[in-house]
Design a protein around this motif. Structure first.
Motif, short mmCIF file in Angstrom:
data_model
loop_
_atom_site.label_atom_id
_atom_site.label_comp_id
_atom_site.label_asym_id
_atom_site.label_seq_id
_atom_site.Cartn_x
_atom_site.Cartn_y
_atom_site.Cartn_z
N GLN A 49 -3.07 -0.71 -11.87
CA GLN A 49 -2.05 -0.35 -10.88
C GLN A 49 -2.52 -0.69 -9.46
O GLN A 49 -1.74 -1.18 -8.65
CB GLN A 49 -1.74 1.14 -10.95
N LEU A 52 -2.25 -4.47 -8.89
CA LEU A 52 -0.86 -4.87 -8.68
C LEU A 52 -0.35 -4.45 -7.31
O LEU A 52 0.35 -5.22 -6.64
CB LEU A 52 0.03 -4.27 -9.77
N LEU A 53 -0.71 -3.25 -6.87
CA LEU A 53 -0.31 -2.77 -5.55
C LEU A 53 -0.87 -3.66 -4.44
O LEU A 53 -0.16 -4.05 -3.52
CB LEU A 53 -0.79 -1.33 -5.37
N LEU A 55 -1.91 -6.82 -4.73
CA LEU A 55 -1.29 -8.15 -4.80
C LEU A 55 0.09 -8.15 -4.18
O LEU A 55 0.47 -9.08 -3.45
CB LEU A 55 -1.24 -8.64 -6.24
N LYS A 56 0.87 -7.11 -4.44
CA LYS A 56 2.21 -7.01 -3.87
C LYS A 56 2.13 -6.90 -2.34
O LYS A 56 2.90 -7.55 -1.63
CB LYS A 56 2.95 -5.81 -4.45
N ALA A 57 1.19 -6.11 -1.84
CA ALA A 57 1.03 -5.95 -0.39
C ALA A 57 0.61 -7.26 0.25
O ALA A 57 1.10 -7.63 1.32
CB ALA A 57 0.02 -4.85 -0.09
N GLU A 59 1.25 -10.27 -0.86
CA GLU A 59 2.40 -11.17 -0.90
C GLU A 59 3.36 -10.86 0.24
O GLU A 59 3.89 -11.75 0.89
CB GLU A 59 3.13 -11.02 -2.24
N THR A 60 3.57 -9.57 0.50
CA THR A 60 4.45 -9.15 1.59
C THR A 60 3.91 -9.61 2.94
O THR A 60 4.66 -10.02 3.81
CB THR A 60 4.64 -7.63 1.57
N LYS A 65 9.66 -10.04 4.54
CA LYS A 65 10.99 -9.91 3.94
C LYS A 65 12.01 -10.83 4.57
O LYS A 65 12.77 -11.48 3.87
CB LYS A 65 11.45 -8.45 4.04
N ARG A 68 11.81 -14.30 3.28
CA ARG A 68 12.20 -14.44 1.87
C ARG A 68 13.72 -14.41 1.72
O ARG A 68 14.24 -14.92 0.76
CB ARG A 68 11.59 -13.31 1.03
#
Length: 70
Positions: A49, A52-53, A55-57, A59-60, A65, A68
């Motif tokens: 978890q 994943l958290l 990696l998501k951060a 990417e952001t 936003k 995108r």
């Protein structure tokens, strides 16, 4: 396998605080601190978890936003 220091470095690069990550994982901030210092184990599912958290951060951060949605 990632080491606790690898997780910490990735968290810092993703501009996430220990408190933010701990809340997202449903653990105490002190537990995350101890994990990053190599003093405590984090269950494999929490490590997953966490990854994943982060990696998501990341990417952001790379793709805000508004860029995108264009």
């Amino acid at each position: 396998m990632l080491t606790p220091l690898d997780f910490k470095a990735a968290r810092v690069r993703a501009d996430l605080t220990q408190q933010q990550v701990a809340e997202a994982l449903g653990i105490q901030q002190s537990h995350l601190s101890e994990f990053e210092a190599g003093k405590r184990e984090l269950p494999p599912e929490k490590q997953h978890q966490l990854l994943l958290l982060i990696l998501k951060a990341q990417e952001t951060l790379r793709f805000p936003k508004e860029s995108r949605e264009s």
